[in-house]
Design a protein around this motif. Sequence first.
Motif, PDB file in Angstrom:
ATOM      1  N   PRO A  25       0.850  -1.198   0.000  1.00  0.00           N
ATOM      2  CA  PRO A  25       0.000   0.000   0.000  1.00  0.00           C
ATOM      3  C   PRO A  25       0.886   1.249   0.000  1.00  0.00           C
ATOM      4  CG  PRO A  25      -0.686  -1.541   1.693  1.00  0.00           C
ATOM      5  CD  PRO A  25       0.618  -2.033   1.160  1.00  0.00           C
ATOM      6  N   ILE A  26       0.425   2.265  -0.659  1.00  0.00           N
ATOM      7  CA  ILE A  26       1.172   3.517  -0.710  1.00  0.00           C
ATOM      8  C   ILE A  26       0.482   4.526   0.196  1.00  0.00           C
ATOM      9  CG2 ILE A  26       1.915   5.432  -2.175  1.00  0.00           C
ATOM     10  CD1 ILE A  26       2.045   3.330  -4.462  1.00  0.00           C
ATOM     11  N   VAL A  27       1.237   5.048   1.150  1.00  0.00           N
ATOM     12  CA  VAL A  27       0.730   6.056   2.077  1.00  0.00           C
ATOM     13  C   VAL A  27       1.428   7.360   1.719  1.00  0.00           C
ATOM     14  CG1 VAL A  27       0.470   6.737   4.480  1.00  0.00           C
ATOM     15  CG2 VAL A  27       0.415   4.304   3.863  1.00  0.00           C
ATOM     16  N   CYS A  28       0.639   8.373   1.430  1.00  0.00           N
ATOM     17  CA  CYS A  28       1.198   9.662   1.003  1.00  0.00           C
ATOM     18  C   CYS A  28       0.818  10.745   1.998  1.00  0.00           C
ATOM     19  CB  CYS A  28       0.664  10.005  -0.380  1.00  0.00           C
ATOM     20  SG  CYS A  28       1.399  11.485  -1.093  1.00  0.00           S
ATOM     21  N   ASP A  29       1.796  11.536   2.376  1.00  0.00           N
ATOM     22  CA  ASP A  29       1.552  12.691   3.228  1.00  0.00           C
ATOM     23  C   ASP A  29       1.030  13.822   2.341  1.00  0.00           C
ATOM     24  OD1 ASP A  29       1.477  14.423   5.357  1.00  0.00           O
ATOM     25  OD2 ASP A  29       3.596  14.283   5.828  1.00  0.00           O
ATOM     26  N   LEU A  30       0.394  14.792   2.948  1.00  0.00           N
ATOM     27  CA  LEU A  30      -0.185  15.899   2.197  1.00  0.00           C
ATOM     28  C   LEU A  30       0.724  17.122   2.160  1.00  0.00           C
ATOM     29  CD1 LEU A  30      -2.609  17.242   0.741  1.00  0.00           C
ATOM     30  CD2 LEU A  30      -3.518  17.784   2.999  1.00  0.00           C
ATOM     31  N   ASP A  31       0.969  17.707   3.323  1.00  0.00           N
ATOM     32  CA  ASP A  31       1.693  18.976   3.398  1.00  0.00           C
ATOM     33  C   ASP A  31       3.155  18.821   3.022  1.00  0.00           C
ATOM     34  OD1 ASP A  31      -0.514  20.607   4.417  1.00  0.00           O
ATOM     35  OD2 ASP A  31      -0.363  19.288   6.157  1.00  0.00           O
ATOM     36  N   ASN A  32       3.595  19.646   2.090  1.00  0.00           N
ATOM     37  CA  ASN A  32       4.966  19.647   1.580  1.00  0.00           C
ATOM     38  C   ASN A  32       5.360  18.313   0.960  1.00  0.00           C
ATOM     39  OD1 ASN A  32       5.610  22.364   2.343  1.00  0.00           O
ATOM     40  ND2 ASN A  32       5.575  21.633   4.443  1.00  0.00           N
ATOM     41  N   SER A  33       4.387  17.540   0.570  1.00  0.00           N
ATOM     42  CA  SER A  33       4.640  16.254  -0.090  1.00  0.00           C
ATOM     43  C   SER A  33       3.764  16.158  -1.330  1.00  0.00           C
ATOM     44  CB  SER A  33       4.346  15.083   0.857  1.00  0.00           C
ATOM     45  OG  SER A  33       5.230  15.121   1.950  1.00  0.00           O
ATOM     46  N   LEU A  34       2.486  15.871  -1.134  1.00  0.00           N
ATOM     47  CA  LEU A  34       1.550  15.852  -2.260  1.00  0.00           C
ATOM     48  C   LEU A  34       1.366  17.272  -2.803  1.00  0.00           C
ATOM     49  CD1 LEU A  34      -0.475  14.258  -4.009  1.00  0.00           C
ATOM     50  CD2 LEU A  34      -2.190  14.731  -2.265  1.00  0.00           C
ATOM     51  N   ILE A  35       1.363  18.224  -1.886  1.00  0.00           N
ATOM     52  CA  ILE A  35       1.293  19.636  -2.287  1.00  0.00           C
ATOM     53  C   ILE A  35       2.558  20.341  -1.820  1.00  0.00           C
ATOM     54  CG2 ILE A  35      -1.225  19.751  -2.350  1.00  0.00           C
ATOM     55  CD1 ILE A  35      -1.134  21.062   0.414  1.00  0.00           C
ATOM     56  N   ARG A  36       2.872  21.449  -2.483  1.00  0.00           N
ATOM     57  CA  ARG A  36       4.103  22.192  -2.185  1.00  0.00           C
ATOM     58  C   ARG A  36       3.857  23.309  -1.165  1.00  0.00           C
ATOM     59  NH1 ARG A  36       4.816  21.024  -7.778  1.00  0.00           N
ATOM     60  NH2 ARG A  36       6.893  20.171  -8.150  1.00  0.00           N
ATOM     61  N   THR A  37       3.063  23.022  -0.167  1.00  0.00           N
ATOM     62  CA  THR A  37       2.790  24.008   0.864  1.00  0.00           C
ATOM     63  C   THR A  37       2.280  23.283   2.099  1.00  0.00           C
ATOM     64  OG1 THR A  37       1.718  26.132   1.329  1.00  0.00           O
ATOM     65  CG2 THR A  37       0.391  24.481   0.163  1.00  0.00           C
ATOM     66  N   ASP A  38       2.082  24.010   3.176  1.00  0.00           N
ATOM     67  CA  ASP A  38       1.532  23.482   4.411  1.00  0.00           C
ATOM     68  C   ASP A  38       0.186  24.172   4.635  1.00  0.00           C
ATOM     69  OD1 ASP A  38       0.984  23.738   7.399  1.00  0.00           O
ATOM     70  OD2 ASP A  38       2.595  22.251   7.373  1.00  0.00           O
ATOM     71  N   LEU A  39      -0.887  23.398   4.686  1.00  0.00           N
ATOM     72  CA  LEU A  39      -2.220  23.991   4.759  1.00  0.00           C
ATOM     73  C   LEU A  39      -2.488  24.722   6.072  1.00  0.00           C
ATOM     74  CD1 LEU A  39      -4.503  21.379   2.982  1.00  0.00           C
ATOM     75  CD2 LEU A  39      -3.579  23.521   2.109  1.00  0.00           C
ATOM     76  N   VAL A  40      -1.944  24.250   7.165  1.00  0.00           N
ATOM     77  CA  VAL A  40      -2.147  24.951   8.435  1.00  0.00           C
ATOM     78  C   VAL A  40      -1.480  26.325   8.369  1.00  0.00           C
ATOM     79  CG1 VAL A  40      -1.620  24.937  10.909  1.00  0.00           C
ATOM     80  CG2 VAL A  40      -2.500  22.869   9.815  1.00  0.00           C
ATOM     81  N   GLN A  41      -0.309  26.391   7.772  1.00  0.00           N
ATOM     82  CA  GLN A  41       0.345  27.695   7.598  1.00  0.00           C
ATOM     83  C   GLN A  41      -0.457  28.584   6.658  1.00  0.00           C
ATOM     84  OE1 GLN A  41       4.368  26.957   6.338  1.00  0.00           O
ATOM     85  NE2 GLN A  41       4.983  26.161   8.335  1.00  0.00           N
ATOM     86  N   GLU A  42      -0.952  27.996   5.565  1.00  0.00           N
ATOM     87  CA  GLU A  42      -1.763  28.772   4.613  1.00  0.00           C
ATOM     88  C   GLU A  42      -2.995  29.345   5.306  1.00  0.00           C
ATOM     89  OE1 GLU A  42      -1.303  29.433   1.249  1.00  0.00           O
ATOM     90  OE2 GLU A  42       0.676  28.513   1.382  1.00  0.00           O
ATOM     91  N   ALA A  43      -3.665  28.510   6.109  1.00  0.00           N
ATOM     92  CA  ALA A  43      -4.862  28.965   6.823  1.00  0.00           C
ATOM     93  C   ALA A  43      -4.511  30.071   7.815  1.00  0.00           C
ATOM     94  CB  ALA A  43      -5.507  27.790   7.548  1.00  0.00           C
ATOM     95  N   SER A  44      -3.415  29.890   8.532  1.00  0.00           N
ATOM     96  CA  SER A  44      -2.993  30.893   9.517  1.00  0.00           C
ATOM     97  C   SER A  44      -2.709  32.230   8.853  1.00  0.00           C
ATOM     98  CB  SER A  44      -1.746  30.407  10.266  1.00  0.00           C
ATOM     99  OG  SER A  44      -2.010  29.207  10.941  1.00  0.00           O
ATOM    100  N   PHE A  45      -1.974  32.194   7.744  1.00  0.00           N
ATOM    101  CA  PHE A  45      -1.658  33.444   7.039  1.00  0.00           C
ATOM    102  C   PHE A  45      -2.907  34.081   6.440  1.00  0.00           C
ATOM    103  CE2 PHE A  45       2.773  31.570   6.481  1.00  0.00           C
ATOM    104  CZ  PHE A  45       3.285  32.310   7.520  1.00  0.00           C
ATOM    105  N   ALA A  46      -3.797  33.250   5.888  1.00  0.00           N
ATOM    106  CA  ALA A  46      -5.023  33.786   5.287  1.00  0.00           C
ATOM    107  C   ALA A  46      -5.876  34.487   6.348  1.00  0.00           C
ATOM    108  CB  ALA A  46      -5.820  32.670   4.619  1.00  0.00           C
TER     109      ALA A  46
END
Length: 160
Positions: A25-46
């Motif tokens: 099975p392939i387990v993929c992380d999201l932040d800075n892996s599947l996407i080139r950013t961190d969503l918690v940081q994006e939300a905080s800045f927004a």
Amino acid sequence: MEVFNGILLRYSHMQLHLFNSKQFPIVCDLDNSLIRTDLVQEASFALLWNRPHLALVAFFHLLCGNKVAAKNWLARHWTPNPATLPYRERLVTYLKSQEGPVILATASPQVWADSIAQHLGCFTQVWGTVDTNLKGAEKLRKIRASYPKFIYRSEEHTSE
């Protein structure tokens, strides 16, 4: 490439194609892996930029040491647009080509992970932060409970 206790620890992007989800099975992380950013940081800045008074509440949760509460609070007040996220396109293409289990496992809030997984349409399971911060040892425990052997794609191995 290194394998330890059934987990593929290090690989280059070129080596990844040697494996498929029928083998492991392939387990993929999201932040800075599947996407080139961190969503918690994006939300905080927004929120800091657009509604600074609300951002203070999230920072209060963080200062009190409750990351789960902070993440869940951010998820109630900010929603990422999955269509505009900076995906790693080669990784997305690879994940979409898999026939076996492909799991999105992230410390970001579950609701964000669900919307991204629905948008991409390539994940058989989606695990995110709800009651516990799905990060580090907690994430590994959850993965191993379902899959003793697996391939893990995380930010530490991202060279793209």
